[in-house]
Motif scaffolding. Structure first.
Motif, short mmCIF file in Angstrom:
data_model
loop_
_atom_site.label_atom_id
_atom_site.label_comp_id
_atom_site.label_asym_id
_atom_site.label_seq_id
_atom_site.Cartn_x
_atom_site.Cartn_y
_atom_site.Cartn_z
N MET A 1 8.44 19.63 29.27
CA MET A 1 7.93 20.31 30.47
C MET A 1 8.51 21.74 30.52
SD MET A 1 8.36 19.28 34.45
CE MET A 1 9.89 20.00 34.88
N ALA A 2 7.68 22.69 30.88
CA ALA A 2 8.13 24.09 30.95
C ALA A 2 9.09 24.22 32.14
CB ALA A 2 6.93 25.00 31.15
N LEU A 3 10.32 24.65 31.87
CA LEU A 3 11.29 24.80 32.95
C LEU A 3 11.31 26.24 33.46
CD1 LEU A 3 14.28 22.71 31.55
CD2 LEU A 3 12.34 21.96 32.93
N CYS A 124 2.83 18.37 45.38
CA CYS A 124 2.71 19.31 46.51
C CYS A 124 2.22 20.68 46.06
CB CYS A 124 4.05 19.42 47.23
SG CYS A 124 4.53 17.90 48.05
N THR A 125 2.59 21.08 44.86
CA THR A 125 2.10 22.36 44.34
C THR A 125 0.60 22.26 44.06
OG1 THR A 125 4.24 22.89 43.35
CG2 THR A 125 2.31 24.02 42.45
N GLY A 126 0.17 21.14 43.47
CA GLY A 126 -1.25 20.96 43.21
C GLY A 126 -2.06 20.96 44.50
N VAL A 146 -11.13 23.53 38.19
CA VAL A 146 -9.70 23.25 37.99
C VAL A 146 -9.43 23.31 36.48
CG1 VAL A 146 -7.86 21.54 38.21
CG2 VAL A 146 -9.54 21.81 40.06
N ILE A 147 -8.54 24.20 36.09
CA ILE A 147 -8.19 24.36 34.67
C ILE A 147 -6.81 23.73 34.47
CG2 ILE A 147 -7.81 26.01 32.78
CD1 ILE A 147 -9.51 28.02 34.34
N GLY A 148 -6.78 22.64 33.72
CA GLY A 148 -5.52 21.91 33.51
C GLY A 148 -5.46 20.70 34.43
N VAL A 152 0.28 18.84 37.97
CA VAL A 152 -0.11 19.72 39.09
C VAL A 152 -1.63 19.75 39.25
CG1 VAL A 152 -0.12 22.12 39.90
CG2 VAL A 152 1.95 21.16 38.87
N GLY A 153 -2.34 19.97 38.14
CA GLY A 153 -3.80 20.12 38.20
C GLY A 153 -4.50 18.86 38.67
N TYR A 154 -4.02 17.68 38.24
CA TYR A 154 -4.68 16.44 38.63
C TYR A 154 -4.52 16.23 40.15
CZ TYR A 154 -6.45 11.70 38.46
OH TYR A 154 -7.23 10.58 38.65
N PRO A 172 -7.88 20.28 27.32
CA PRO A 172 -8.04 19.79 25.93
C PRO A 172 -7.56 18.36 25.76
CG PRO A 172 -6.30 21.45 26.08
CD PRO A 172 -7.00 21.43 27.38
N ASN A 173 -6.78 17.88 26.71
CA ASN A 173 -6.33 16.49 26.66
C ASN A 173 -7.45 15.59 27.18
OD1 ASN A 173 -5.26 13.93 27.46
ND2 ASN A 173 -3.20 14.80 27.20
N ILE A 174 -8.17 14.99 26.23
CA ILE A 174 -9.37 14.22 26.57
C ILE A 174 -9.04 13.05 27.49
CG2 ILE A 174 -11.27 12.80 25.61
CD1 ILE A 174 -11.45 15.87 25.18
N GLU A 175 -7.88 12.45 27.29
CA GLU A 175 -7.49 11.32 28.14
C GLU A 175 -7.39 11.74 29.60
OE1 GLU A 175 -4.53 9.20 24.97
OE2 GLU A 175 -4.00 8.97 27.10
N PHE A 176 -6.78 12.92 29.82
CA PHE A 176 -6.62 13.41 31.20
C PHE A 176 -7.99 13.71 31.80
CE2 PHE A 176 -2.01 15.29 30.83
CZ PHE A 176 -1.54 14.02 30.53
N LEU A 177 -8.86 14.30 30.97
CA LEU A 177 -10.20 14.67 31.47
C LEU A 177 -11.00 13.41 31.80
CD1 LEU A 177 -12.17 16.95 32.08
CD2 LEU A 177 -12.92 16.88 29.69
#
Ligand SMILES: NC(=O)C1=CN([C@@H]2O[C@H](COP(=O)(O)OP(=O)(O)OC[C@H]3O[C@@H](n4cnc5c(N)ncnc54)[C@H](O)[C@@H]3O)[C@@H](O)[C@H]2O)C=CC1
Ligand SMILES: NCCC[C@@H](N)C(=O)NCCCC[C@H](N)C(=O)O
Length: 259
Positions: A1-3, A124-126, A146-148, A152-154, A172-177
Protein backbone atom coordinates in the motif's frame (compact mmCIF):
# COMPACT_ATOMS: atom_id res chain seq x y z
CA UNK A 1 0.00 0.00 0.00
CA UNK A 2 1.30 3.48 -0.85
CA UNK A 3 2.20 5.18 2.43
CA UNK A 4 2.10 8.90 3.10
CA UNK A 5 5.44 10.69 3.12
CA UNK A 6 6.44 13.66 5.31
CA UNK A 7 6.48 15.72 2.06
CA UNK A 8 2.79 14.84 1.47
CA UNK A 9 2.06 16.38 4.88
CA UNK A 10 3.77 19.71 4.25
CA UNK A 11 1.53 22.84 4.21
CA UNK A 12 -1.47 20.67 5.00
CA UNK A 13 -3.79 23.42 6.23
CA UNK A 14 -2.83 25.69 3.30
CA UNK A 15 -3.80 22.89 0.90
CA UNK A 16 -7.04 22.46 2.87
CA UNK A 17 -7.87 26.18 2.69
CA UNK A 18 -7.42 26.09 -1.11
CA UNK A 19 -9.54 22.94 -1.49
CA UNK A 20 -12.26 24.28 0.81
CA UNK A 21 -12.60 27.26 -1.56
CA UNK A 22 -12.80 24.92 -4.57
CA UNK A 23 -15.38 22.70 -2.83
CA UNK A 24 -17.52 25.73 -1.97
CA UNK A 25 -17.25 26.98 -5.58
CA UNK A 26 -18.09 23.69 -7.31
CA UNK A 27 -20.72 22.34 -4.86
CA UNK A 28 -22.04 25.38 -2.99
CA UNK A 29 -21.31 23.64 0.32
CA UNK A 30 -18.63 23.81 3.03
CA UNK A 31 -16.82 20.53 3.73
CA UNK A 32 -18.34 20.47 7.26
CA UNK A 33 -21.86 20.72 5.78
CA UNK A 34 -21.15 17.88 3.35
CA UNK A 35 -19.87 15.70 6.20
CA UNK A 36 -22.86 16.56 8.41
CA UNK A 37 -25.35 15.74 5.64
CA UNK A 38 -23.54 12.60 4.54
CA UNK A 39 -23.47 11.04 8.00
CA UNK A 40 -26.33 12.89 9.73
CA UNK A 41 -23.97 13.78 12.57
CA UNK A 42 -22.27 16.84 14.11
CA UNK A 43 -19.42 17.35 16.59
CA UNK A 44 -20.21 17.61 20.34
CA UNK A 45 -16.86 18.63 21.89
CA UNK A 46 -15.42 15.15 21.61
CA UNK A 47 -11.82 14.66 22.85
CA UNK A 48 -9.65 12.78 20.34
CA UNK A 49 -6.64 10.73 21.50
CA UNK A 50 -4.13 10.13 18.69
CA UNK A 51 -1.77 7.19 19.17
CA UNK A 52 1.52 6.84 17.24
CA UNK A 53 2.02 3.26 16.02
CA UNK A 54 5.54 1.87 15.47
CA UNK A 55 4.70 -1.36 13.60
CA UNK A 56 5.84 -2.08 10.04
CA UNK A 57 7.48 0.97 8.44
CA UNK A 58 7.08 2.78 11.74
CA UNK A 59 6.29 6.36 12.63
CA UNK A 60 5.74 8.81 9.74
CA UNK A 61 7.14 12.21 10.69
CA UNK A 62 4.34 14.68 11.39
CA UNK A 63 1.54 12.16 10.77
CA UNK A 64 0.10 12.23 14.30
CA UNK A 65 0.91 15.93 14.71
CA UNK A 66 -1.01 16.54 11.46
CA UNK A 67 -3.98 14.59 12.81
CA UNK A 68 -3.98 16.76 15.96
CA UNK A 69 -3.93 19.90 13.83
CA UNK A 70 -6.82 18.56 11.72
CA UNK A 71 -8.88 17.64 14.80
CA UNK A 72 -8.32 21.12 16.25
CA UNK A 73 -9.15 22.74 12.86
CA UNK A 74 -12.59 21.09 13.03
CA UNK A 75 -13.20 22.46 16.53
CA UNK A 76 -12.37 19.41 18.63
CA UNK A 77 -9.68 18.89 21.30
CA UNK A 78 -7.02 16.50 20.04
CA UNK A 79 -3.87 15.25 21.72
CA UNK A 80 -1.04 12.95 20.67
CA UNK A 81 -0.14 10.44 23.35
CA UNK A 82 3.41 10.53 24.75
CA UNK A 83 3.60 6.75 24.50
CA UNK A 84 3.18 4.65 21.36
CA UNK A 85 1.22 1.49 20.53
CA UNK A 86 -0.51 -0.32 23.42
CA UNK A 87 0.97 2.02 26.04
CA UNK A 88 -0.28 4.95 23.99
CA UNK A 89 -3.74 3.43 23.69
CA UNK A 90 -3.83 2.95 27.48
CA UNK A 91 -2.69 6.58 27.95
CA UNK A 92 -5.41 7.89 25.61
CA UNK A 93 -8.12 6.04 27.52
CA UNK A 94 -6.66 7.16 30.87
CA UNK A 95 -6.75 10.78 29.60
CA UNK A 96 -10.49 10.35 28.89
CA UNK A 97 -10.34 10.35 25.09
CA UNK A 98 -13.80 9.93 23.52
CA UNK A 99 -12.37 8.96 20.12
CA UNK A 100 -9.13 7.06 19.42
CA UNK A 101 -7.31 7.59 16.10
CA UNK A 102 -4.37 5.45 15.05
CA UNK A 103 -2.85 3.87 11.96
CA UNK A 104 -0.51 1.06 11.08
CA UNK A 105 0.71 0.48 7.52
CA UNK A 106 -2.55 -1.18 6.51
CA UNK A 107 -5.47 0.38 8.35
CA UNK A 108 -6.12 3.87 9.76
CA UNK A 109 -9.08 3.94 12.15
CA UNK A 110 -11.22 6.26 14.22
CA UNK A 111 -12.99 4.51 17.11
CA UNK A 112 -15.57 6.29 19.26
CA UNK A 113 -15.35 4.64 22.71
CA UNK A 114 -18.63 6.25 23.82
CA UNK A 115 -20.98 5.05 21.06
CA UNK A 116 -18.93 2.14 19.72
CA UNK A 117 -18.75 3.49 16.15
CA UNK A 118 -15.56 2.67 14.23
CA UNK A 119 -14.47 3.79 10.75
CA UNK A 120 -11.53 3.37 8.38
CA UNK A 121 -9.79 6.06 6.41
CA UNK A 122 -10.15 4.14 3.13
CA UNK A 123 -13.91 3.87 3.31
CA UNK A 124 -14.47 7.40 4.62
CA UNK A 125 -12.17 8.86 1.99
CA UNK A 126 -14.04 7.02 -0.76
CA UNK A 127 -17.38 8.24 0.59
CA UNK A 128 -16.45 11.91 0.97
CA UNK A 129 -14.63 12.32 -2.35
CA UNK A 130 -17.44 10.62 -4.25
CA UNK A 131 -19.97 12.77 -2.38
CA UNK A 132 -18.07 15.92 -3.40
CA UNK A 133 -18.04 14.76 -7.05
CA UNK A 134 -21.76 13.96 -6.87
CA UNK A 135 -22.57 17.53 -5.77
CA UNK A 136 -20.97 19.20 -8.81
CA UNK A 137 -23.10 22.21 -9.73
CA UNK A 138 -22.28 21.94 -13.45
CA UNK A 139 -22.93 18.21 -13.86
CA UNK A 140 -24.47 17.49 -17.29
CA UNK A 141 -26.08 14.17 -16.22
CA UNK A 142 -26.08 11.61 -13.39
CA UNK A 143 -23.29 9.70 -15.15
CA UNK A 144 -20.15 9.56 -13.00
CA UNK A 145 -16.83 7.85 -13.64
CA UNK A 146 -14.85 6.11 -10.88
CA UNK A 147 -11.22 5.36 -11.80
CA UNK A 148 -9.76 2.71 -9.49
CA UNK A 149 -11.88 0.18 -7.56
CA UNK A 150 -9.52 -0.55 -4.67
CA UNK A 151 -10.25 0.16 -1.01
CA UNK A 152 -11.05 3.84 -1.61
CA UNK A 153 -12.58 3.65 -5.09
CA UNK A 154 -14.88 0.72 -4.33
CA UNK A 155 -16.26 2.54 -1.26
CA UNK A 156 -16.85 5.59 -3.43
CA UNK A 157 -18.54 3.59 -6.19
CA UNK A 158 -20.74 1.88 -3.59
CA UNK A 159 -21.76 5.23 -2.07
CA UNK A 160 -22.65 6.64 -5.50
CA UNK A 161 -24.58 3.52 -6.54
CA UNK A 162 -26.65 3.76 -3.32
CA UNK A 163 -27.40 7.41 -4.15
CA UNK A 164 -28.75 6.32 -7.55
CA UNK A 165 -25.99 7.69 -9.76
CA UNK A 166 -25.16 6.04 -13.08
CA UNK A 167 -21.72 4.74 -12.11
CA UNK A 168 -19.14 3.82 -14.73
CA UNK A 169 -15.78 2.46 -13.59
CA UNK A 170 -12.44 1.25 -14.85
CA UNK A 171 -9.69 -0.74 -13.17
CA UNK A 172 -7.05 -3.08 -14.72
CA UNK A 173 -7.80 -5.49 -11.90
CA UNK A 174 -10.53 -7.54 -13.57
CA UNK A 175 -11.58 -9.16 -10.30
CA UNK A 176 -12.27 -5.77 -8.72
CA UNK A 177 -14.17 -4.62 -11.81
CA UNK A 178 -16.28 -7.78 -11.98
CA UNK A 179 -17.07 -7.48 -8.25
CA UNK A 180 -18.23 -3.90 -8.72
CA UNK A 181 -20.37 -4.88 -11.73
CA UNK A 182 -21.94 -7.78 -9.87
CA UNK A 183 -22.43 -6.19 -6.44
CA UNK A 184 -22.96 -2.51 -7.30
CA UNK A 185 -24.37 -2.61 -10.82
CA UNK A 186 -21.44 -0.53 -12.04
CA UNK A 187 -20.96 -0.25 -15.84
CA UNK A 188 -17.44 -1.03 -17.13
CA UNK A 189 -15.97 2.09 -18.79
CA UNK A 190 -14.25 1.45 -22.11
CA UNK A 191 -11.53 4.05 -22.71
CA UNK A 192 -12.18 4.07 -26.47
CA UNK A 193 -15.95 4.40 -26.03
CA UNK A 194 -15.86 8.17 -26.54
CA UNK A 195 -18.11 8.65 -23.48
CA UNK A 196 -17.24 11.83 -21.58
CA UNK A 197 -18.01 12.74 -17.96
CA UNK A 198 -18.62 15.94 -16.03
CA UNK A 199 -17.91 14.12 -12.73
CA UNK A 200 -14.88 11.90 -12.17
CA UNK A 201 -13.66 10.34 -8.92
CA UNK A 202 -10.08 9.09 -9.23
CA UNK A 203 -8.65 6.76 -6.56
CA UNK A 204 -5.44 5.21 -7.86
CA UNK A 205 -1.78 5.39 -6.80
CA UNK A 206 -0.83 6.22 -10.40
CA UNK A 207 -0.31 9.53 -12.17
CA UNK A 208 -2.05 10.64 -15.36
CA UNK A 209 -4.82 8.00 -15.30
CA UNK A 210 -7.31 10.52 -16.70
CA UNK A 211 -7.27 10.78 -20.50
CA UNK A 212 -8.58 13.55 -22.77
CA UNK A 213 -11.42 11.33 -24.02
CA UNK A 214 -12.91 11.10 -20.52
CA UNK A 215 -13.57 14.76 -19.67
CA UNK A 216 -16.58 16.85 -20.67
CA UNK A 217 -16.07 20.55 -21.39
CA UNK A 218 -16.93 21.31 -17.75
CA UNK A 219 -15.69 18.63 -15.39
CA UNK A 220 -15.00 18.09 -11.68
CA UNK A 221 -12.19 15.70 -10.80
CA UNK A 222 -12.49 14.70 -7.15
CA UNK A 223 -9.35 12.74 -6.34
CA UNK A 224 -7.70 11.47 -3.16
CA UNK A 225 -5.24 9.61 -5.38
CA UNK A 226 -1.54 10.27 -4.80
CA UNK A 227 0.10 11.20 -7.20
CA UNK A 228 -2.40 13.26 -9.19
CA UNK A 229 -4.33 11.38 -11.86
CA UNK A 230 -5.12 14.51 -13.93
CA UNK A 231 -2.42 15.49 -16.45
CA UNK A 232 -1.68 19.22 -16.22
CA UNK A 233 -2.24 19.82 -19.95
CA UNK A 234 -5.73 18.32 -19.83
CA UNK A 235 -6.60 20.32 -16.74
CA UNK A 236 -5.62 23.49 -18.60
CA UNK A 237 -7.20 22.60 -21.97
CA UNK A 238 -10.65 21.90 -20.48
CA UNK A 239 -12.50 23.74 -17.71
CA UNK A 240 -11.56 21.09 -15.16
CA UNK A 241 -12.14 21.83 -11.48
CA UNK A 242 -10.15 19.60 -9.15
CA UNK A 243 -10.41 18.69 -5.47
CA UNK A 244 -7.22 16.92 -4.42
CA UNK A 245 -5.75 16.82 -0.91
CA UNK A 246 -3.60 14.18 0.84
CA UNK A 247 -5.24 13.68 4.27
CA UNK A 248 -7.51 16.31 5.83
CA UNK A 249 -10.77 15.77 3.92
CA UNK A 250 -10.60 12.02 4.52
CA UNK A 251 -9.91 12.54 8.23
CA UNK A 252 -12.84 14.96 8.52
CA UNK A 253 -15.02 12.26 6.98
CA UNK A 254 -13.72 9.73 9.52
CA UNK A 255 -14.55 12.02 12.45
CA UNK A 256 -18.10 12.74 11.26
CA UNK A 257 -18.69 9.05 10.57
CA UNK A 258 -18.13 8.20 14.27
CA UNK A 259 -19.87 11.16 15.99
N1 LIG B 1 -6.05 11.76 0.03
C1 LIG B 1 -6.40 10.94 1.01
O1 LIG B 1 -6.94 11.34 2.05
C2 LIG B 1 -6.17 9.48 0.83
C3 LIG B 1 -5.47 9.05 -0.29
N2 LIG B 1 -5.30 7.73 -0.52
C4 LIG B 1 -4.67 7.38 -1.79
O2 LIG B 1 -5.70 6.93 -2.69
C5 LIG B 1 -5.14 6.01 -3.63
C6 LIG B 1 -5.96 4.73 -3.63
O3 LIG B 1 -5.84 4.13 -2.36
P1 LIG B 1 -6.39 2.62 -2.16
O4 LIG B 1 -7.77 2.52 -2.70
O5 LIG B 1 -6.09 2.25 -0.75
O6 LIG B 1 -5.40 1.83 -3.14
P2 LIG B 1 -5.62 0.34 -3.68
O7 LIG B 1 -4.26 -0.14 -4.06
O8 LIG B 1 -6.46 -0.43 -2.73
O9 LIG B 1 -6.49 0.56 -5.01
C7 LIG B 1 -5.97 1.23 -6.12
C8 LIG B 1 -6.70 0.69 -7.34
O10 LIG B 1 -6.33 1.46 -8.49
C9 LIG B 1 -6.27 0.58 -9.59
N3 LIG B 1 -5.51 1.22 -10.68
C10 LIG B 1 -4.17 1.35 -10.81
N4 LIG B 1 -3.89 2.00 -11.97
C11 LIG B 1 -5.09 2.28 -12.57
C12 LIG B 1 -5.48 2.92 -13.78
N5 LIG B 1 -4.57 3.42 -14.63
N6 LIG B 1 -6.80 3.03 -14.07
C13 LIG B 1 -7.73 2.53 -13.23
N7 LIG B 1 -7.43 1.90 -12.06
C14 LIG B 1 -6.13 1.78 -11.75
C15 LIG B 1 -5.60 -0.67 -9.02
O11 LIG B 1 -5.83 -1.78 -9.86
C16 LIG B 1 -6.32 -0.78 -7.67
O12 LIG B 1 -7.49 -1.57 -7.78
C17 LIG B 1 -3.68 5.81 -3.20
O13 LIG B 1 -2.87 6.70 -3.94
C18 LIG B 1 -3.68 6.25 -1.73
O14 LIG B 1 -2.41 6.74 -1.31
C19 LIG B 1 -5.81 6.76 0.32
C20 LIG B 1 -6.50 7.14 1.46
C21 LIG B 1 -6.69 8.53 1.81
N1 LIG C 1 -4.09 9.60 3.33
C1 LIG C 1 -4.49 8.83 4.47
C2 LIG C 1 -4.11 7.39 4.26
C3 LIG C 1 -2.79 7.13 4.85
C4 LIG C 1 -2.20 5.81 4.40
N2 LIG C 1 -1.98 5.79 2.94
C5 LIG C 1 -0.89 5.66 5.13
O1 LIG C 1 0.08 6.26 4.74
N3 LIG C 1 -0.94 4.91 6.22
C6 LIG C 1 0.24 4.72 7.05
C7 LIG C 1 0.14 5.58 8.31
C8 LIG C 1 1.22 5.11 9.28
C9 LIG C 1 1.25 6.00 10.52
C10 LIG C 1 2.36 5.57 11.48
N4 LIG C 1 2.11 4.19 11.98
C11 LIG C 1 2.40 6.55 12.63
O2 LIG C 1 1.70 6.28 13.66
O3 LIG C 1 3.07 7.60 12.48
Amino acid sequence: MALLTPEDLENLLDKLEYNEKVIKKVTGFEIKQICEETYGTFPDSEVVGIVPVTSGNGIIDNFTASLAAIVNHFGLKGFVTEHTDISGYNEAVSRRADIIMMADDHIFIAHNLKNGKISTNHECTGIIYSEIAARYLHADSTDILVIGLGRVGYAGASHLAKKGFNVYACDPNIEFLEKAVKELGVKPYERNSGKKFSMIMEATPCKDTISEGMVSDRCLVSTPGIPCGLPENIGKKYKVDMVMEPLVIGVASMLYSVF
